[in-house]
Design a protein around this motif. Structure first.
Motif, PDB file in Angstrom:
ATOM      1  N   LEU A 178       0.982  -1.540   0.214  1.00  9.40           N
ATOM      2  CA  LEU A 178      -0.354  -0.400  -0.573  1.00  9.40           C
ATOM      3  C   LEU A 178       0.679   1.114  -0.027  1.00  9.40           C
ATOM      4  N   SER A 179       1.690   1.418   0.742  1.00  9.35           N
ATOM      5  CA  SER A 179       2.615   2.547   0.868  1.00  9.35           C
ATOM      6  C   SER A 179       3.406   2.598   0.220  1.00  9.35           C
ATOM      7  N   GLY A 180       3.731   1.392  -0.851  1.00  5.13           N
ATOM      8  CA  GLY A 180       4.835   1.887  -1.983  1.00  5.13           C
ATOM      9  C   GLY A 180       4.138   2.464  -2.965  1.00  5.13           C
ATOM     10  N   SER A 181       2.870   1.730  -3.332  1.00  8.81           N
ATOM     11  CA  SER A 181       2.065   1.757  -4.199  1.00  8.81           C
ATOM     12  C   SER A 181       1.547   3.747  -4.266  1.00  8.81           C
ATOM     13  N   VAL A 182       1.312   4.086  -3.262  1.00  6.99           N
ATOM     14  CA  VAL A 182       0.973   5.423  -3.004  1.00  6.99           C
ATOM     15  C   VAL A 182       2.156   6.396  -3.662  1.00  6.99           C
ATOM     16  N   GLY A 183       3.160   5.760  -3.147  1.00  4.68           N
ATOM     17  CA  GLY A 183       4.525   6.618  -3.555  1.00  4.68           C
ATOM     18  C   GLY A 183       4.516   6.407  -5.124  1.00  4.68           C
ATOM     19  N   GLY A 201      -6.131   1.526  -8.911  1.00  3.86           N
ATOM     20  CA  GLY A 201      -5.956   1.712  -7.179  1.00  3.86           C
ATOM     21  C   GLY A 201      -6.398   0.825  -6.248  1.00  3.86           C
ATOM     22  N   GLY A 202      -7.819   0.989  -6.162  1.00  5.90           N
ATOM     23  CA  GLY A 202      -8.672  -0.160  -5.033  1.00  5.90           C
ATOM     24  C   GLY A 202      -8.499  -1.663  -5.618  1.00  5.90           C
ATOM     25  N   ALA A 203      -8.037  -1.945  -7.073  1.00  6.32           N
ATOM     26  CA  ALA A 203      -8.331  -3.029  -7.203  1.00  6.32           C
ATOM     27  C   ALA A 203      -6.804  -3.548  -6.654  1.00  6.32           C
ATOM     28  N   TYR A 204      -6.046  -2.585  -7.153  1.00  9.83           N
ATOM     29  CA  TYR A 204      -4.341  -2.904  -6.623  1.00  9.83           C
ATOM     30  C   TYR A 204      -4.091  -3.551  -5.846  1.00  9.83           C
ATOM     31  N   VAL A 205      -5.090  -3.281  -4.061  1.00 11.02           N
ATOM     32  CA  VAL A 205      -4.948  -3.438  -2.896  1.00 11.02           C
ATOM     33  C   VAL A 205      -5.303  -4.592  -3.057  1.00 11.02           C
ATOM     34  N   ILE A 242      -4.835 -10.813  -1.894  1.00 10.55           N
ATOM     35  CA  ILE A 242      -4.826 -12.134  -2.071  1.00 10.55           C
ATOM     36  C   ILE A 242      -3.200 -12.405  -2.909  1.00 10.55           C
ATOM     37  N   VAL A 243      -2.722 -12.063  -2.870  1.00 10.53           N
ATOM     38  CA  VAL A 243      -1.541 -12.590  -3.075  1.00 10.53           C
ATOM     39  C   VAL A 243      -0.595 -12.714  -2.128  1.00 10.53           C
ATOM     40  N   LYS A 244      -0.322 -12.363  -1.262  1.00 10.43           N
ATOM     41  CA  LYS A 244      -0.511 -12.572  -0.039  1.00 10.43           C
ATOM     42  C   LYS A 244      -0.827 -14.187   0.811  1.00 10.43           C
ATOM     43  N   ARG A 245      -2.223 -14.757  -0.074  1.00 10.93           N
ATOM     44  CA  ARG A 245      -2.137 -15.635   0.271  1.00 10.93           C
ATOM     45  C   ARG A 245      -2.698 -17.306  -0.680  1.00 10.93           C
ATOM     46  N   ILE A 246      -2.406 -16.380  -1.394  1.00  8.64           N
ATOM     47  CA  ILE A 246      -1.671 -17.826  -2.377  1.00  8.64           C
ATOM     48  C   ILE A 246      -0.642 -17.524  -2.965  1.00  8.64           C
ATOM     49  N   ASP A 247      -0.196 -18.730  -3.918  1.00  7.78           N
ATOM     50  CA  ASP A 247       1.746 -18.791  -4.485  1.00  7.78           C
ATOM     51  C   ASP A 247       1.626 -18.256  -5.483  1.00  7.78           C
ATOM     52  N   ARG A 248       2.511 -17.244  -5.885  1.00  6.16           N
ATOM     53  CA  ARG A 248       2.754 -16.884  -7.787  1.00  6.16           C
ATOM     54  C   ARG A 248       2.067 -18.023  -8.588  1.00  6.16           C
ATOM     55  N   ILE A 249       2.644 -19.070  -8.661  1.00  3.80           N
ATOM     56  CA  ILE A 249       1.526 -19.926  -9.383  1.00  3.80           C
ATOM     57  C   ILE A 249       0.156 -20.263  -9.776  1.00  3.80           C
ATOM     58  N   ASP A 250      -0.400 -19.754  -8.527  1.00  2.00           N
ATOM     59  CA  ASP A 250      -2.013 -19.217  -8.639  1.00  2.00           C
ATOM     60  C   ASP A 250      -2.080 -18.323  -9.160  1.00  2.00           C
ATOM     61  N   ALA A 251      -1.359 -17.771  -8.688  1.00  2.00           N
ATOM     62  CA  ALA A 251      -1.807 -15.723  -8.770  1.00  2.00           C
ATOM     63  C   ALA A 251      -1.760 -16.027 -10.266  1.00  2.00           C
TER      64      ALA A 251
END
Length: 280
Positions: free
Chosen positions: A165-170, A209-213, A218-227
């Motif tokens: 979130l803070s990175g996306s804002v910047g 903006g909203g969708a990225y957050v 979501i991606v914190k809870r699934i692996d990169r392959i599934d993402a």
């Protein structure tokens, strides 16, 4: 979780539909759309950051902001002449293939199945761009692929982001002056209507903006392959949205290209997943 993933994928596809709807209807010009999109996206992200209970310092990454700005401007320009579904397929295909080539270049093994998948995906894109009555504009297709390269770079750089979130804002705040520079350097005739502004604000504030957050949660809870796999739905949703809301024709060429590209990427993803499991 399923609802969150569904909403995120619809939002990503909606970006293509909203942009094409605004530009095809001559409601706004691409650079004005880009400026409003990045400003509204930054505004929503800043509000979310201020409301965050675990607020961290805003992170500033110029390279990420530059990649974001290139993606936004090229994305808008490309949709002057290509359909929503075609654009989403070119964007998505370019992003996924770039990520795979980046991974291979940095040491990941390219086995026979992954190599076959890459060739299939590239073949699908070539079929889409072959000369013919139903072929999209080659120059604008290349612009969309540049947008895809920029988004892939943004995604790769984002792996080192400490707080999404803070990175996306910047990144969005830094991208504003960069998009403004493009506006003054490249701008020709301004077209701005209330409907065009509304579509750009919706694209920037909600489906960007909203969708990225939402996606980062979501991606914190699934692996990169599934993402990567769930994103296979985005071009299909964009094609459907373009047909329903803009009246775009779904021809045999785009159906064939979409199937080949998505099957190729699917093969790359799952061949890589089983390879990783085998190594473990």
């Amino acid at each position: 979780m399923f609802l969150k993933i569904t909403l995120a994928m619809i939002a990503f596809a909606a970006n293509s539909v909203l942009c094409r709807l605004a530009l095809a209807g001559h409601e706004i010009d691409p650079l004005s759309f880009s400026v409003i999109r990045v400003c509204s996206g930054a505004g929503v992200l800043l509000i979310l950051w201020l409301l965050s209970q675990r607020r961290q310092f805003i992170q500033w990454h110029l390279n990420s902001a530059l990649a974001l700005a290139i993606y936004i401007v090229a994305f808008s320009y490309a949709y002057l002449k290509i359909d929503a579904g075609v654009g989403a397929l070119l964007l998505f295909g370019t992003v996924q293939l770039t990520m795979v080539f980046y991974a291979v270049f940095h040491g990941e093994k390219l086995n026979l199945k992954r190599g076959l998948g890459l060739m299939m995906a590239l073949t699908g894109i070539i079929i889409l761009l072959l000369p013919g009555a139903s072929a999209p504009s080659l120059s604008y297709s290349i612009i969309m692929m540049i947008s895809g390269l920029a988004w892939a770079a943004y995604s790769i750089l984002g792996k080192h982001m400490q707080n999404p979130l803070s990175g996306s804002v910047g990144n969005f705040l830094l991208a504003i002056p960069l998009v403004m520079i493009a506006y003054f350097v490249l701008h020709q005739d301004a077209i701005i209507t209330p409907q065009g502004v509304a579509l750009a604000v919706l694209s920037g504030g909600v489906t960007s903006g909203g969708a990225y957050v939402l996606w980062y949660s979501i991606v914190k809870r699934i692996d990169r392959i599934d993402a990567s796999t769930v994103q296979l739905s985005v071009p299909c949703l964009a094609i459907l949205g373009g047909s329903l809301f803009i009246g775009e024709t779904i021809g045999l060429r785009i159906i064939l290209s979409t199937v080949i590209v998505l099957l190729g990427i699917f093969l790359v993803i799952y061949a890589g997943k089983h390879s990783v499991k085998g190594n473990h």
